[in-house]
Design an enzyme around this catalytic site. Structure first.
Site, mmCIF file in Angstrom:
data_model
loop_
_atom_site.group_PDB
_atom_site.id
_atom_site.type_symbol
_atom_site.label_atom_id
_atom_site.label_comp_id
_atom_site.label_asym_id
_atom_site.label_seq_id
_atom_site.Cartn_x
_atom_site.Cartn_y
_atom_site.Cartn_z
ATOM 1 N N TYR A 232 11.378 17.799 -18.982
ATOM 2 C CA TYR A 232 10.857 17.708 -17.619
ATOM 3 C C TYR A 232 9.707 18.692 -17.418
ATOM 4 O O TYR A 232 9.547 19.668 -18.174
ATOM 5 C CB TYR A 232 11.957 18.020 -16.600
ATOM 6 C CG TYR A 232 12.307 19.495 -16.550
ATOM 7 C CD1 TYR A 232 11.656 20.354 -15.661
ATOM 8 C CD2 TYR A 232 13.256 20.034 -17.404
ATOM 9 C CE1 TYR A 232 11.949 21.716 -15.624
ATOM 10 C CE2 TYR A 232 13.565 21.378 -17.368
ATOM 11 C CZ TYR A 232 12.902 22.222 -16.490
ATOM 12 O OH TYR A 232 13.184 23.557 -16.471
ATOM 13 N N PHE B 267 4.770 24.575 -12.635
ATOM 14 C CA PHE B 267 5.226 25.957 -12.764
ATOM 15 C C PHE B 267 6.443 26.111 -13.681
ATOM 16 O O PHE B 267 6.886 27.224 -13.953
ATOM 17 C CB PHE B 267 5.533 26.569 -11.386
ATOM 18 C CG PHE B 267 6.601 25.870 -10.602
ATOM 19 C CD1 PHE B 267 7.948 26.116 -10.829
ATOM 20 C CD2 PHE B 267 6.266 24.940 -9.628
ATOM 21 C CE1 PHE B 267 8.931 25.475 -10.108
ATOM 22 C CE2 PHE B 267 7.255 24.284 -8.898
ATOM 23 C CZ PHE B 267 8.592 24.551 -9.133
ATOM 24 N N ASP B 268 6.966 24.985 -14.167
ATOM 25 C CA ASP B 268 8.099 25.067 -15.106
ATOM 26 C C ASP B 268 8.136 23.798 -15.949
ATOM 27 O O ASP B 268 7.842 22.701 -15.447
ATOM 28 C CB ASP B 268 9.419 25.238 -14.356
ATOM 29 C CG ASP B 268 10.586 25.534 -15.294
ATOM 30 O OD1 ASP B 268 10.324 26.005 -16.411
ATOM 31 O OD2 ASP B 268 11.747 25.290 -14.904
ATOM 32 N N TYR C 25 15.942 22.174 -2.768
ATOM 33 C CA TYR C 25 16.416 23.534 -2.466
ATOM 34 C C TYR C 25 16.465 23.822 -0.966
ATOM 35 O O TYR C 25 16.732 24.957 -0.559
ATOM 36 C CB TYR C 25 15.529 24.562 -3.182
ATOM 37 C CG TYR C 25 15.671 24.480 -4.682
ATOM 38 C CD1 TYR C 25 16.690 25.159 -5.338
ATOM 39 C CD2 TYR C 25 14.799 23.703 -5.440
ATOM 40 C CE1 TYR C 25 16.840 25.073 -6.717
ATOM 41 C CE2 TYR C 25 14.939 23.601 -6.814
ATOM 42 C CZ TYR C 25 15.957 24.291 -7.449
ATOM 43 O OH TYR C 25 16.096 24.192 -8.811
#
Length: 531
Positions: free
Chosen positions: A55, A65-66, A111
């Site tokens: 992913y 960012f990841d 989140y």
């Protein structure tokens, strides 16, 4: 500088292409999906499965960012267990193996209001680029987490063993601390009626396909002492299990007391029916292997008509599940065996080969026994009726349910060629068959049918005490108390000293009293409410 402009241009083009892709809405909370690369199978993962994905993630208008690619290996988690955000659990459940898709996940599925500082601000919509690399299927077989099955290798086809089949497996059973407790590298065959090794084995095998390999995690509640020896208390049992194959077993009577194990598959799809002329070869053995009966050979097979009463009905019904050329082993419980066959054994075993058969269809005008003499027909009916009366005294009577008397009626019910003497004897036998069948129906609580059969007798013989008695029994069971009383009074008038009728009359009076008391209670309740 030119290279930098080229990278920006490619990125813009890629994002433009993504925007043009068809969008799928998942659920009702705003989750959307766009497929970049289709999967290579039709299956999708299920809750509990162990998932491997690659992913990358970014904010809706931000940069990545990841990414799992930066870590050099797929990310792993269990689907539907709350190990990841809700948007992942819902979205990845729709993906196929090797599929790649863009998921836009709203804050309520990510989140939420708190975010995940410092990378994810509160109320952020996230954009994930996810590739479903693979997954290992994990099933909660018992629904309480007692037996978890992780599929290591998928099996062939779609069929799975049934409750009474015999499975051939390889396994290694070990405790959670790695100690090997039991194993079978060469394979072991066992019936799924038995708790071989531990109850978890048969429960798991019934969910597997041929050639499937699985890892079982079994809680102590699904083990028993034989396996727990050498195990520390409260430790799980791990079983590496492979289903090599299984033998199909047919539950002939539906109560696991007459079982047919397939040894050699027969030809075609047709099977013998009631009255079919079959050619068989069989050997009958007691529980200890002693041969007590042997009939026919390949050159000269035994020939007879099914359910004619020549052999036990249980054996006939097993043969009626076979196809031409089929070979099978039939195990019959002592409950369903004739006394001379059983001795002290719990069951008997027949090795049977159905060489051939001629199917027979009964009609009113013509049937398989049309060439029999009238005397032979009447003699055969008496034989069938007598055998039915013998079976009716057995604890296993429910499996027969009057089938012999129904067969007997086929011989005489529509035959108009009897002379006066034979016709009189035929009617007597017919009424006897009706009453025998009514007794069968009473035993299996089919009271409506029992009353109809007795009515057929009473129509021709209004003074038949046995018919009046059995119809009264049927009426009593379905609370037709007035009708029951009429039949009982008439029977007592014809036979005042009949003990059975007197007992039923006593039962009737008790029911009438109970019913009267019930009516009084209802009436009292109504009056108190009115007051």
């Amino acid at each position: 500088m030119a290279a930098c402009n080229s990278d920006k241009s490619n990125k813009v083009n890629f994002e433009t292409e993504i925007q043009e892709l068809p969008e799928t809405v998942i659920g009702k909370e705003g989750l959307t999906k766009k497929i970049l690369q289709k999967g290579n199978s039709w299956k999708t993962p299920l809750p509990g499965d162990e998932i491997q994905v690659h992913y990358s993630v970014k904010l809706e208008d931000g940069e990545i960012f990841d990414s799992s690619h930066d870590k050099g290996k797929p990310f792993e988690f269990k689907l539907g267990q709350g190990e990841v955000i809700k948007g992942w659990d819902e979205g990845i459940a729709t993906m196929k193996r090797s599929e790649r898709a863009i998921f836009i996940i709203p804050p309520n599925l990510a989140y939420g209001e708190t975010g995940s500082p410092p990378l994810i601000p509160p109320n952020s919509t996230l954009v994930f680029d996810i590739e479903l690399v693979s997954w290992n299927s994990v099933r909660d077989i018992t629904g309480d987490g007692g037996i978890l099955k992780k599929i290591i290798k998928e099996g062939e086809g779609w069929a799975t063993p049934k409750d009474v089949d015999e499975a051939l497996v390889k396994y290694v059973a070990s405790s959670a601390d790695g100690k090997t407790l039991s194993r079978s590298d060469d394979g072991v065959e066992f019936s799924l009626l038995d708790d071989y090794l531990c109850p978890a084995m048969k429960k798991s095998v019934k969910t597997m396909r041929k050639g499937e390999i699985a890892e079982l995690t079994v809680k102590p509640t699904y083990c028993f002492d034989g396996v727990e020896n050498g195990m520390q208390p409260n430790l799980n049992l791990n079983i590496h299990l492979e289903l090599i194959s299984w033998k199909t077993v047919v539950d002939v009577t539906g109560d696991k007391k007459v079982l047919k194990k397939l040894i050699k598959v027969g030809e075609g799809y047709d099977r013998p029916n009631e009255g079919s002329l079959v050619k068989v070869v069989y050997i009958g053995k007691l529980q200890d292997g002693t041969v007590f009966d042997r009939k026919g050979s390949d050159d000269e097979p035994l020939e007879y008509a099914c359910l004619e009463g020549k052999f036990s009905e249980s054996l006939d019904r097993a043969i009626m599940t076979m196809r031409k050329g089929e070979e099978a082993i039939v195990t019959i419980s002592s409950d369903y065996c004739q006394v001379e066959e059983v001795s002290t054994a719990d069951f008997v075993v027949y090795e049977i080969k159905l060489v051939d058969f001629n199917k027979v269809y009964f009609t009113r005008k013509r049937n398989h026994f049309g060439r029999w003499t009238q005397k032979r027909k009447l003699k055969h009916v008496i034989k069938l009726r007598t055998k039915e009366m013998y079976y009716s005294k057995m604890a296993s009577f429910n499996v027969h349910q009057g089938s012999m008397t129904r067969n007997a009626l086929k011989f005489i019910q529509f035959d108009h060629s009897f002379n006066d003497n034979e016709k009189c004897q035929s009617n007597t036998l017919r009424f006897s068959c009706y009453l025998n069948n009514a007794a069968c129906k009473l035993k299996i609580a089919d009271h409506q049918e029992a009353s109809k059969l007795c009515s057929k007798v009473i129509e021709y013989d209004p003074c038949n005490v046995k018919a009046l008695f059995r119809r009264a029994q049927a009426y009593l069971r379905i609370n037709e108390l007035e009708k029951a009383e009429i039949d009982i009074r008439k029977a007592l008038k014809l036979d005042p000293n009949n003990r059975d009728v007197k007992l039923v009359y006593k039962e009737l009076k008790a029911k009438q009293k109970q019913y009267t008391q019930h009516e009084v209670e209802i009436f009292s309740t109504m009056l108190s409410r009115l007051a």
